[in-house]
Design a protein around this motif. Sequence first.
Motif, PDB file in Angstrom:
ATOM      1  N   LYS A  23      27.204 -28.866   4.172  1.00  0.00           N
ATOM      2  CA  LYS A  23      26.160 -29.059   5.178  1.00  0.00           C
ATOM      3  C   LYS A  23      25.355 -27.793   5.423  1.00  0.00           C
ATOM      4  O   LYS A  23      24.414 -27.807   6.200  1.00  0.00           O
ATOM      5  CB  LYS A  23      26.803 -29.492   6.488  1.00  0.00           C
ATOM      6  N   VAL A  24      25.729 -26.737   4.748  1.00  0.00           N
ATOM      7  CA  VAL A  24      25.039 -25.481   5.015  1.00  0.00           C
ATOM      8  C   VAL A  24      23.758 -25.431   4.214  1.00  0.00           C
ATOM      9  O   VAL A  24      23.754 -25.652   3.007  1.00  0.00           O
ATOM     10  CB  VAL A  24      25.949 -24.305   4.625  1.00  0.00           C
ATOM     11  N   THR A  25      22.669 -25.149   4.864  1.00  0.00           N
ATOM     12  CA  THR A  25      21.416 -24.971   4.137  1.00  0.00           C
ATOM     13  C   THR A  25      20.937 -23.549   4.366  1.00  0.00           C
ATOM     14  O   THR A  25      21.177 -22.955   5.393  1.00  0.00           O
ATOM     15  CB  THR A  25      20.347 -25.948   4.629  1.00  0.00           C
ATOM     16  N   GLY A  26      20.231 -23.050   3.434  1.00  0.00           N
ATOM     17  CA  GLY A  26      19.681 -21.712   3.595  1.00  0.00           C
ATOM     18  C   GLY A  26      20.508 -20.684   2.875  1.00  0.00           C
ATOM     19  O   GLY A  26      21.730 -20.751   2.840  1.00  0.00           O
ATOM     20  N   LYS A  27      19.816 -19.726   2.332  1.00  0.00           N
ATOM     21  CA  LYS A  27      20.486 -18.731   1.508  1.00  0.00           C
ATOM     22  C   LYS A  27      21.388 -17.835   2.322  1.00  0.00           C
ATOM     23  O   LYS A  27      22.495 -17.518   1.925  1.00  0.00           O
ATOM     24  CB  LYS A  27      19.425 -17.870   0.821  1.00  0.00           C
ATOM     25  N   ALA A  28      20.910 -17.398   3.486  1.00  0.00           N
ATOM     26  CA  ALA A  28      21.649 -16.375   4.216  1.00  0.00           C
ATOM     27  C   ALA A  28      23.012 -16.892   4.659  1.00  0.00           C
ATOM     28  O   ALA A  28      24.045 -16.244   4.446  1.00  0.00           O
ATOM     29  CB  ALA A  28      20.837 -15.911   5.421  1.00  0.00           C
ATOM     30  N   VAL A  29      23.013 -18.088   5.218  1.00  0.00           N
ATOM     31  CA  VAL A  29      24.277 -18.627   5.702  1.00  0.00           C
ATOM     32  C   VAL A  29      25.210 -18.911   4.531  1.00  0.00           C
ATOM     33  O   VAL A  29      26.420 -18.659   4.589  1.00  0.00           O
ATOM     34  CB  VAL A  29      24.026 -19.911   6.519  1.00  0.00           C
ATOM     35  N   MET A  30      24.614 -19.408   3.471  1.00  0.00           N
ATOM     36  CA  MET A  30      25.416 -19.709   2.284  1.00  0.00           C
ATOM     37  C   MET A  30      26.041 -18.446   1.726  1.00  0.00           C
ATOM     38  O   MET A  30      27.213 -18.434   1.362  1.00  0.00           O
ATOM     39  CB  MET A  30      24.496 -20.353   1.251  1.00  0.00           C
ATOM     40  N   LEU A  31      25.264 -17.383   1.655  1.00  0.00           N
ATOM     41  CA  LEU A  31      25.811 -16.128   1.154  1.00  0.00           C
ATOM     42  C   LEU A  31      26.930 -15.639   2.050  1.00  0.00           C
ATOM     43  O   LEU A  31      27.942 -15.115   1.568  1.00  0.00           O
ATOM     44  CB  LEU A  31      24.708 -15.068   1.079  1.00  0.00           C
ATOM     45  N   ASP A  32      26.745 -15.813   3.328  1.00  0.00           N
ATOM     46  CA  ASP A  32      27.793 -15.402   4.256  1.00  0.00           C
ATOM     47  C   ASP A  32      29.072 -16.168   3.991  1.00  0.00           C
ATOM     48  O   ASP A  32      30.165 -15.592   3.944  1.00  0.00           O
ATOM     49  CB  ASP A  32      27.309 -15.640   5.695  1.00  0.00           C
ATOM     50  N   GLU A  33      28.923 -17.476   3.802  1.00  0.00           N
ATOM     51  CA  GLU A  33      30.109 -18.289   3.528  1.00  0.00           C
ATOM     52  C   GLU A  33      30.777 -17.868   2.233  1.00  0.00           C
ATOM     53  O   GLU A  33      32.003 -17.823   2.130  1.00  0.00           O
ATOM     54  CB  GLU A  33      29.715 -19.767   3.439  1.00  0.00           C
ATOM     55  N   ILE A  34      29.949 -17.567   1.239  1.00  0.00           N
ATOM     56  CA  ILE A  34      30.522 -17.161  -0.051  1.00  0.00           C
ATOM     57  C   ILE A  34      31.303 -15.871   0.104  1.00  0.00           C
ATOM     58  O   ILE A  34      32.410 -15.726  -0.424  1.00  0.00           O
ATOM     59  CB  ILE A  34      29.397 -17.001  -1.091  1.00  0.00           C
ATOM     60  N   ILE A  35      30.713 -14.936   0.822  1.00  0.00           N
ATOM     61  CA  ILE A  35      31.395 -13.658   1.001  1.00  0.00           C
ATOM     62  C   ILE A  35      32.710 -13.872   1.740  1.00  0.00           C
ATOM     63  O   ILE A  35      33.749 -13.310   1.363  1.00  0.00           O
ATOM     64  CB  ILE A  35      30.488 -12.680   1.772  1.00  0.00           C
ATOM     65  N   ASN A  36      32.661 -14.687   2.769  1.00  0.00           N
ATOM     66  CA  ASN A  36      33.898 -14.945   3.512  1.00  0.00           C
ATOM     67  C   ASN A  36      34.946 -15.600   2.630  1.00  0.00           C
ATOM     68  O   ASN A  36      36.139 -15.265   2.707  1.00  0.00           O
ATOM     69  CB  ASN A  36      33.604 -15.842   4.717  1.00  0.00           C
ATOM     70  N   TYR A  37      34.504 -16.518   1.804  1.00  0.00           N
ATOM     71  CA  TYR A  37      35.455 -17.215   0.956  1.00  0.00           C
ATOM     72  C   TYR A  37      36.087 -16.271  -0.050  1.00  0.00           C
ATOM     73  O   TYR A  37      37.304 -16.304  -0.268  1.00  0.00           O
ATOM     74  CB  TYR A  37      34.743 -18.368   0.248  1.00  0.00           C
ATOM     75  N   VAL A  38      35.263 -15.442  -0.672  1.00  0.00           N
ATOM     76  CA  VAL A  38      35.814 -14.514  -1.663  1.00  0.00           C
ATOM     77  C   VAL A  38      36.778 -13.551  -0.983  1.00  0.00           C
ATOM     78  O   VAL A  38      37.858 -13.260  -1.504  1.00  0.00           O
ATOM     79  CB  VAL A  38      34.682 -13.759  -2.377  1.00  0.00           C
ATOM     80  N   GLN A  39      36.405 -13.075   0.189  1.00  0.00           N
ATOM     81  CA  GLN A  39      37.313 -12.164   0.886  1.00  0.00           C
ATOM     82  C   GLN A  39      38.605 -12.871   1.276  1.00  0.00           C
ATOM     83  O   GLN A  39      39.686 -12.264   1.193  1.00  0.00           O
ATOM     84  CB  GLN A  39      36.632 -11.612   2.137  1.00  0.00           C
ATOM     85  N   SER A  40      38.489 -14.120   1.670  1.00  0.00           N
ATOM     86  CA  SER A  40      39.719 -14.823   2.036  1.00  0.00           C
ATOM     87  C   SER A  40      40.599 -15.048   0.818  1.00  0.00           C
ATOM     88  O   SER A  40      41.827 -14.966   0.907  1.00  0.00           O
ATOM     89  CB  SER A  40      39.388 -16.145   2.710  1.00  0.00           C
ATOM     90  N   LEU A  41      39.990 -15.318  -0.322  1.00  0.00           N
ATOM     91  CA  LEU A  41      40.792 -15.465  -1.538  1.00  0.00           C
ATOM     92  C   LEU A  41      41.471 -14.152  -1.893  1.00  0.00           C
ATOM     93  O   LEU A  41      42.648 -14.133  -2.285  1.00  0.00           O
ATOM     94  CB  LEU A  41      39.920 -15.921  -2.709  1.00  0.00           C
TER      95      LEU A  41
END
Lengths: 194, 437
Positions: B294-312
């Motif tokens: 449900k996330v739209t937009g680059k900035a929020v998506m990038l934030d989610e990606i960064i969080n996910y990689v850090q969580s992994l």
Amino acid sequence: MAAFKQDLFRNLLLGLRARTTEAACPFDAMSLQERKRAIKCSADVAMAAARRGVAGAAIGGRARWPKAILAAAAASSSSHSPGGTCKVRKSACCKRRVARRRVDAKRTIRGYAAAASCDVARRLVRRRTMALRKVIPGGSAAAMDEAALLRETMDYVVHLRAQVDVLRAVSAAVQRSTFLGYIFVLHFVDPMKD
Amino acid sequence: MDMNESGEKGMEGNASSGAAGIPVEWQTQFSAAAFSCAPPPQQQQQVPMMDSAFASAGLWASTSQAMALSDVGAMSAARGGGGFLAPVPGFLPQGLGHFPVDSGFIERAARASCFGGGGVMGATAGFRATDHQPMNNAFSGSSEALLDHQRKDGNEKGEPELGRNGHDGVLSSEAAGGDCSSKGTSDSKKRRRPNEVMGGDQVQSSNLPANSANESVHSKDKGEESSPATTTGPGKSKGKGAKETSESQKEDYIHVRARRGQATNSHSLAERLRREKISERMKLLQDLVPGCSKVTGKAVMLDEIINYVQSLQRQVEFLSMKLATVNPRLDLNIEGLLSKDLLRFPGVPSSSLGFSPEMMHPQLQLSQPGLIQGGAAGMANPDVFRRIMQAQLSAKDGSQMSHALNGGSFSDVAQMAYPSLGSQDLSIRPSQDGFQM
């Protein structure tokens, strides 16, 4: 993906064996932190090595992060301070990254009124791209454009997920086997005899 | 993840078991089959048949790329069609939205988006004259060698299908790109999404002329140029249904933009291509990262990606801490681990399953501390691995790496990574009863 996991597991075993045989300090003297660090480094090196071995011919022939991980491992082992450099570097990077992101958030909130929304968005995107570069191994080294960085991220996420799966399976198996080993010992060493 | 493994088991039952561990052979097979795809004329009758054949192939959401392509390579050799290779990486069953994907998925999706525009680019005569060459030069370097061959096929195939979905293109542009939440993982939807994004940009441009006009120009440029640039063999037959919509939509975009007097020259098209590539990859990442549909937009998506990689990465640390706790000696009980390992490798015959644990006992006692008894497949990978390592690394690093690479297996990497290793024997030898890993 199963082939990659197999290779990762095999490399992990080999790496841990290598590390324990070559370690300057014996296992028992290694603290928990040192052992954890050893396992984590072995897992990362194993992931990078397996990535090159299995999928070297795929599109991932272009993946940079395995090289970065191996280079970092080589550098850290050549400098050879077993507890220090990796952890220190990583914690410093983490702190710097966290601090920078907090500062960026404040700055964007202050400047919001002045700038147009798209400029703010662009700035946010740029900052987060830089942050992503730091998280992905090898991201900050090369001059990658955004598309390449995203591709690296995709590749890295997939293999990182596989690494997590392998580690989880290994730890569960070791836990189970240790437990079974205890049961075995308790069964055959009967304290009631004699 | 369980479904993944079951899907993989299904595919591995079909594929040749030896193909999995030999990516080099797979690569030559793939390139040979893909080159055979290039010359033949349009196979429009064959493609629907191939699509339906794949529809009946069953679940295989995230089979490894080697597995899929080796399987398809064998099948294409049998059929002699050559084009069979194409739909394999590109086809995704409809309902499997959130499975972890491998690098094949990335390749697939890149080709998916790019191929659709290739037909459009071929369609308009003026574009073909001006834009083929710059796109060839700009992107042949970055894309693989197969791409150029397949792009020509895609251009020729695109023309007859342009007229079909003209009104679809207009409708989707009116839809204002708000449909990101309804995206699945099918190729048609994937291709429609960038078109919806472009449609959204188009609508926005009328509202906010100052900056968004540039953005829409850029995005449309990229939408068209991405197609020829990164189109490959899979693109040819994989996206037959989806291709039509995107091509017609993109052609409409060109006409619409030309009508509105916006720039359609090569620079803005290159810019638009780049942006389209980026947005396509963002979509893929959206599929990879859980909970980001449900996330739209680059900035929020990038934030989610960064969080996910850090969580992994944090998960890796946690699991390594757990391993360190459970295992005070770091030596990892081999037998227990291998018996657990059998669950991950579905091709293991049951006879060897009974065999190997008993064989492990005497061998573990007698063997030197460095040996691990493993499967025959274990030997294949170190050789390939060594070859690839040599190819990639020997040029760059100094004498230490090349010296390490000239030996066998992971032991050399280990010597590089753990320098005071000494002369330990770190190989995995195949056991005699063919214990398959």
